[in-house]
Write an enzyme that holds these catalytic residues in place. Sequence first.
Site, PDB file in Angstrom:
ATOM      1  N   HIS A  74      -6.476  17.553  16.071  1.00 52.36           N
ATOM      2  CA  HIS A  74      -6.760  16.102  16.140  1.00 52.36           C
ATOM      3  C   HIS A  74      -5.639  15.328  15.464  1.00 52.36           C
ATOM      4  CE1 HIS A  74      -8.557  12.183  15.309  1.00 52.36           C
ATOM      5  NE2 HIS A  74      -8.438  12.412  14.018  1.00 52.36           N
ATOM      6  N   ASP A 126      18.230  -2.156  32.176  1.00 49.07           N
ATOM      7  CA  ASP A 126      17.481  -0.897  31.998  1.00 49.07           C
ATOM      8  C   ASP A 126      17.802  -0.385  30.605  1.00 49.07           C
ATOM      9  OD1 ASP A 126      16.295   1.734  32.275  1.00 49.07           O
ATOM     10  OD2 ASP A 126      16.421   1.451  34.435  1.00 49.07           O
ATOM     11  N   TRP A 161      -2.700  19.110   9.627  1.00 49.96           N
ATOM     12  CA  TRP A 161      -1.533  18.592  10.360  1.00 49.96           C
ATOM     13  C   TRP A 161      -0.289  18.663   9.487  1.00 49.96           C
ATOM     14  CZ3 TRP A 161       1.964  14.407  10.204  1.00 49.96           C
ATOM     15  CH2 TRP A 161       1.846  13.578   9.100  1.00 49.96           C
ATOM     16  N   SER A 190      12.244  15.217  21.832  1.00 53.28           N
ATOM     17  CA  SER A 190      11.897  14.064  22.659  1.00 53.28           C
ATOM     18  C   SER A 190      12.011  12.769  21.856  1.00 53.28           C
ATOM     19  CB  SER A 190      10.483  14.242  23.202  1.00 53.28           C
ATOM     20  OG  SER A 190       9.979  13.030  23.674  1.00 53.28           O
ATOM     21  N   SER A 191      11.458  12.747  20.642  1.00 56.37           N
ATOM     22  CA  SER A 191      11.534  11.512  19.847  1.00 56.37           C
ATOM     23  C   SER A 191      12.963  11.167  19.489  1.00 56.37           C
ATOM     24  CB  SER A 191      10.791  11.631  18.523  1.00 56.37           C
ATOM     25  OG  SER A 191       9.550  12.127  18.693  1.00 56.37           O
ATOM     26  N   HIS A 235       6.601  10.902   4.852  1.00 55.90           N
ATOM     27  CA  HIS A 235       6.343   9.513   4.509  1.00 55.90           C
ATOM     28  C   HIS A 235       7.050   8.529   5.435  1.00 55.90           C
ATOM     29  CE1 HIS A 235       4.502   6.291   2.481  1.00 55.90           C
ATOM     30  NE2 HIS A 235       5.637   5.673   2.655  1.00 55.90           N
ATOM     31  N   GLU A 281       7.627   9.029   8.354  1.00 57.45           N
ATOM     32  CA  GLU A 281       6.847   9.160   9.585  1.00 57.45           C
ATOM     33  C   GLU A 281       5.708   8.143   9.643  1.00 57.45           C
ATOM     34  OE1 GLU A 281       6.983  10.735  12.376  1.00 57.45           O
ATOM     35  OE2 GLU A 281       4.918  10.537  13.087  1.00 57.45           O
ATOM     36  N   TYR A 309       5.687   5.240   8.456  1.00 56.77           N
ATOM     37  CA  TYR A 309       6.257   3.935   8.810  1.00 56.77           C
ATOM     38  C   TYR A 309       6.740   3.913  10.239  1.00 56.77           C
ATOM     39  CZ  TYR A 309       5.303   2.537   4.219  1.00 56.77           C
ATOM     40  OH  TYR A 309       4.610   2.229   3.090  1.00 56.77           O
ATOM     41  N   SER A 318       3.943  -9.459  15.215  1.00 57.44           N
ATOM     42  CA  SER A 318       4.793 -10.618  14.941  1.00 57.44           C
ATOM     43  C   SER A 318       5.171 -11.371  16.213  1.00 57.44           C
ATOM     44  CB  SER A 318       6.071 -10.190  14.225  1.00 57.44           C
ATOM     45  OG  SER A 318       5.759  -9.449  13.079  1.00 57.44           O
ATOM     46  N   HIS A 372       4.565  10.947  -3.673  1.00 55.84           N
ATOM     47  CA  HIS A 372       3.224  10.442  -3.965  1.00 55.84           C
ATOM     48  C   HIS A 372       2.153  11.264  -3.255  1.00 55.84           C
ATOM     49  CE1 HIS A 372       3.939   7.265  -0.564  1.00 55.84           C
ATOM     50  NE2 HIS A 372       3.483   8.390  -0.059  1.00 55.84           N
ATOM     51  N   HIS A 373       2.573  12.117  -2.327  1.00 60.62           N
ATOM     52  CA  HIS A 373       1.612  13.041  -1.708  1.00 60.62           C
ATOM     53  C   HIS A 373       1.448  14.295  -2.551  1.00 60.62           C
ATOM     54  CE1 HIS A 373       1.518  10.750   2.061  1.00 60.62           C
ATOM     55  NE2 HIS A 373       2.794  10.509   1.809  1.00 60.62           N
ATOM     56  N   THR A 418       5.704  -5.511   2.021  1.00 58.68           N
ATOM     57  CA  THR A 418       4.538  -5.555   2.900  1.00 58.68           C
ATOM     58  C   THR A 418       3.762  -6.847   2.662  1.00 58.68           C
ATOM     59  OG1 THR A 418       4.452  -3.169   2.607  1.00 58.68           O
ATOM     60  CG2 THR A 418       2.618  -4.174   3.758  1.00 58.68           C
ATOM     61  N   LYS A 423       5.232  -9.664   4.493  1.00 58.64           N
ATOM     62  CA  LYS A 423       4.874  -9.696   5.904  1.00 58.64           C
ATOM     63  C   LYS A 423       3.497 -10.306   6.097  1.00 58.64           C
ATOM     64  CE  LYS A 423       7.620  -6.455   8.146  1.00 58.64           C
ATOM     65  NZ  LYS A 423       7.720  -7.009   9.414  1.00 58.64           N
ATOM     66  N   ARG A 475     -11.978  16.574   1.844  1.00 61.57           N
ATOM     67  CA  ARG A 475     -11.628  16.472   3.259  1.00 61.57           C
ATOM     68  C   ARG A 475     -11.474  17.865   3.846  1.00 61.57           C
ATOM     69  NH1 ARG A 475      -5.177  14.882   3.359  1.00 61.57           N
ATOM     70  NH2 ARG A 475      -5.419  15.056   5.610  1.00 61.57           N
TER      71      ARG A 475
HETATM   72  C1  HEM Z   1     -11.411   7.898  17.303  1.00 64.33           C
HETATM   73  C2  HEM Z   1     -11.221   7.535  16.080  1.00 64.33           C
HETATM   74  C3  HEM Z   1     -11.017   8.572  15.014  1.00 64.33           C
HETATM   75  C4  HEM Z   1     -11.973   9.281  14.358  1.00 64.33           C
HETATM   76  C5  HEM Z   1     -13.467   9.170  14.522  1.00 64.33           C
HETATM   77  C6  HEM Z   1     -11.290  10.168  13.458  1.00 64.33           C
HETATM   78  C7  HEM Z   1     -11.921  11.047  12.614  1.00 64.33           C
HETATM   79  C8  HEM Z   1     -11.283  11.893  11.747  1.00 64.33           C
HETATM   80  C9  HEM Z   1     -11.911  12.681  10.740  1.00 64.33           C
HETATM   81  C10 HEM Z   1     -13.407  12.726  10.488  1.00 64.33           C
HETATM   82  C11 HEM Z   1     -10.941  13.358  10.086  1.00 64.33           C
HETATM   83  C12 HEM Z   1     -11.098  14.226   8.875  1.00 64.33           C
HETATM   84  C13 HEM Z   1     -11.370  15.608   9.158  1.00 64.33           C
HETATM   85  C14 HEM Z   1     -11.517  16.343   7.880  1.00 64.33           C
HETATM   86  O1  HEM Z   1     -10.789  16.061   6.914  1.00 64.33           O
HETATM   87  O2  HEM Z   1     -12.375  17.206   7.823  1.00 64.33           O
HETATM   88  C15 HEM Z   1      -9.704  13.014  10.660  1.00 64.33           C
HETATM   89  C16 HEM Z   1      -8.480  13.509  10.247  1.00 64.33           C
HETATM   90  C17 HEM Z   1      -7.270  12.987  10.654  1.00 64.33           C
HETATM   91  N1  HEM Z   1      -7.057  11.983  11.565  1.00 64.33           N
HETATM   92 FE1  HEM Z   1      -8.501  11.012  12.574  1.00 64.33          FE
HETATM   93  N2  HEM Z   1      -9.943   9.992  13.584  1.00 64.33           N
HETATM   94  C18 HEM Z   1      -9.726   9.012  14.522  1.00 64.33           C
HETATM   95  C19 HEM Z   1      -8.514   8.503  14.918  1.00 64.33           C
HETATM   96  C20 HEM Z   1      -7.294   8.885  14.416  1.00 64.33           C
HETATM   97  C21 HEM Z   1      -6.025   8.309  14.761  1.00 64.33           C
HETATM   98  C22 HEM Z   1      -5.826   7.184  15.754  1.00 64.33           C
HETATM   99  C23 HEM Z   1      -5.084   8.969  14.057  1.00 64.33           C
HETATM  100  C24 HEM Z   1      -3.589   8.815  13.992  1.00 64.33           C
HETATM  101  C25 HEM Z   1      -2.838   8.052  14.531  1.00 64.33           C
HETATM  102  C26 HEM Z   1      -5.736   9.957  13.262  1.00 64.33           C
HETATM  103  C27 HEM Z   1      -5.083  10.811  12.417  1.00 64.33           C
HETATM  104  C28 HEM Z   1      -5.698  11.754  11.652  1.00 64.33           C
HETATM  105  C29 HEM Z   1      -5.015  12.656  10.785  1.00 64.33           C
HETATM  106  C30 HEM Z   1      -3.497  12.739  10.575  1.00 64.33           C
HETATM  107  C31 HEM Z   1      -5.979  13.443  10.169  1.00 64.33           C
HETATM  108  C32 HEM Z   1      -5.756  14.515   9.136  1.00 64.33           C
HETATM  109  C33 HEM Z   1      -5.845  15.840   9.741  1.00 64.33           C
HETATM  110  C34 HEM Z   1      -5.734  16.846   8.667  1.00 64.33           C
HETATM  111  O3  HEM Z   1      -6.526  16.809   7.721  1.00 64.33           O
HETATM  112  O4  HEM Z   1      -4.825  17.688   8.766  1.00 64.33           O
HETATM  113  N3  HEM Z   1      -7.087   9.891  13.502  1.00 64.33           N
HETATM  114  N4  HEM Z   1      -9.918  12.101  11.684  1.00 64.33           N
HETATM  115 CU   LIG Z   2       3.503   8.674   1.903  1.00 59.78          CU
END
Ligand code: HEM
Ligand SMILES: [Cu+2]
Lengths: 188, 527
Positions: free
Chosen positions: B78, B107, B143, B171-172, B255, B257, B259, B270, B304-305, B330, B333, B452
């Site tokens: 996820h 283009d 992740w 790609s990025s 970090h 990333e 931003y 904006s 800080h992480h 920030t 802004k 978590r």
């Molecule tokens: C549909 C809406 C979303 C829901 C309901 C949701 C829900 C969750 C939940 C419950 C977790 C925590 C899982 C855990 O720690 O056990 C999680 C982790 C995470 N989510 Fe989301 N999320 C959503 C959208 C997003 C979006 C849009 C992003 C990024 C752009 C994102 C990035 C992440 C990241 C990076 C983690 C951490 C994964 C990890 O612990 O390695 N999520 N999400």
């Molecule tokens: Cu950071």
Amino acid sequence: MSEQQSNKPVVTRLVLTVIGMFAFGFLMVPLYDVMCDALGINGKTSGTAYRQDVEHIDESRTLRVQFVATRAQGMAWDFNPDAEQLSLHPGETREMLFYAHNPTDRPMVAQAIPSVSPAKAAAFFHKTECFCFTQQVLQPGESVEMPVRFIVDPALPTDVKHLTLAYTLFDVSERMPDKLANASAQAH
Amino acid sequence: MSAVIDTHHHDHAHGPAKGLMRWVLTTNHKDIGSMYLWFSFAMFLLGGSMAMVIRAELFQPGLQLVQPEYFNQMTTTHGLIMVFGAVMPAFVGLANWMIPLMIGAPDMALPRMNNFSFWLLPMAFGLLVSTLFMEGGGPNFGWTFYAPLSTTYAPPSVTFFIFAIHLAGISSIMGAINIIATILNLRAPGMTLMKMPLFVWTWLITAFLLIAVMPVLAGVVTMMLMDIHFGTSFFNAAGGGDPVMFQHIFWFFGHPEVYIMILPAFGAVSQIIPAFSRKPLFGYTSMVYATAAIAFLSFIVWAHHMFTVGIPITGELFFMYATMLIAVPTGVKVFNWVSTMFRGALTFEAPMLFAVAFVILFTIGGFSGLMLAIAPADFQYHDTYFVVAHFHYVLVPGAIFGIFASAYYWLPKWTGHMYDETLAKTHFWMSFIGMNLAFFPMHFVGLAGMPRRIPDYNVMFANFNMISSVGAFMFGVTQLLFLFIVIKCIKGGTKAAANPWEGAEGLEWTVPSPAPYHTFTTPPEVK
Ligand code: HEM
Ligand SMILES: [Cu+2]
């Protein structure tokens, strides 16, 4: 046509930056070690023997050094220090014995990784001799007594009164095929 | 390179090629932009489904639906899919569509590379998703893939995970090179740097961040690959390596990333807030400098992480204050956005709703970020749901709302039709309520100590978790409505004028809607 060509300098510079940053990622590895060494952070102690020139013992201070022996996950050896702790004066050379025993039915190679806490004391903890400088090879059922000799630098910050020297013992048999082969040859 | 120009000249009269090959071989920035956007939306739904699995399991304490091993794969994929598959490609898609239109370019500067960088993405994520079906399962180490959890103790599929990251990274990087070359070389005469729309500015800075840190990410996964297969010991203490070093290298990428995921949203907002306030943006120059300052600071705050890994006290203090310093640009802004709205003739069409919600909710995420930046307090917050609440407040109403706002703002330009405003407002309110229900309670359970990345929890957290899950389902289902709105808008609707928004400014509104296949083949004159 001219438009395309004017892209070249920019793209070249960007590609070089990308390559440079990829290299920088790897450069962070030695950089990290240098930083840890220089600043004595991260609890890392030097991997080579310390040579003392003049002995200077600071009898006004007494420190407590604790010893911890841990086995990494999957490591079968018994591993523990002779005593849990000792008291010493800064500048004094002391020794502690660690016991290791290989209870398995195969020769194994082990490596101990030291760490000192508090981390800021690491730079002041000098080992003149340590089993962690090399690997240990043990035959099936064999035991060994391994010494570490050390000096705590009198320059140690005065707020530190209590140090811990921790070793984690790793099974490195697979990483050290030559040592293992030698050991197996001896066993037969 | 000259071949590119040739095909380009041939194409001129014809418009898009027919059939499927149009999409496979296209070098047109609008086609590629659309593909990026569709791909990212597909990934958003996929990553979202995984979030639904997570929230379904966490609906009640105890294990109901999935086993812990699978739960870990869900949180990991996820996170990876949302970050690398949904948010980043969505912004690259917006950049492809809009940057040439905003600076008066025909283009992107490197159209062929553009095609290639897009097509790497389906490969990368095909590979990543396929690991879920492999022996031992997919990535389950979070992740952040900390070594040695992701090397010594990883499932065998980790090698494919590494290649997937390599592909997505290449790609990025290519996308970023293309964007920089376009902005530096293809601006219309008179479009000086300080006349560029802010979306272009923020993307220029983002692209430099990408160039600087994506190679470091590639480096760190390469080190993992070597540790796993070639017997090196970068992160293996037994061989003289150091697991903490992994975290330093990872967060040196990680970090900046975050931003990379938010700066383009700053840019889009904006553009949108002035349009619906019918006033020019307040403090354009300070916006540019604030963005640059944030980008610079993002390189010196990574630890800080890592407050809890045992760094020296001077380190804790340095990273704590450096992090707090980011609140200054920030804050500039946020001040400028609010000042733009102040005494403006405001209307609240869907893009503006998302933009205003962005400002408010992103600021909440910023505040929890400040709390996390306090090193001694972070020992309490670290690895709890408070962190999950924090980063979702900056990512969902930050990055994702920024993308929704942009989509509604520019849909008339892309499709030639107005979207259904009532449905769009429904989409907004459902998303707004859903995401707050889902993520706000996470602050509370986090502060109370719920960790978590955990499939089960103490019963004392049960009520808040149930609310979270209900909100998450609501947010998730609502996104299907968004799909419907977009399809409806493509199929038909009120004809959109060249400039459908009363207060919108910029070159993109001088071309007809829908934007013709080729625009600005002769550069416009910018005064
Ligand atoms: C549909 C809406 C979303 C829901 C309901 C949701 C829900 C969750 C939940 C419950 C977790 C925590 C899982 C855990 O720690 O056990 C999680 C982790 C995470 N989510 Fe989301 N999320 C959503 C959208 C997003 C979006 C849009 C992003 C990024 C752009 C994102 C990035 C992440 C990241 C990076 C983690 C951490 C994964 C990890 O612990 O390695 N999520 N999400
Ligand atoms: Cu950071």
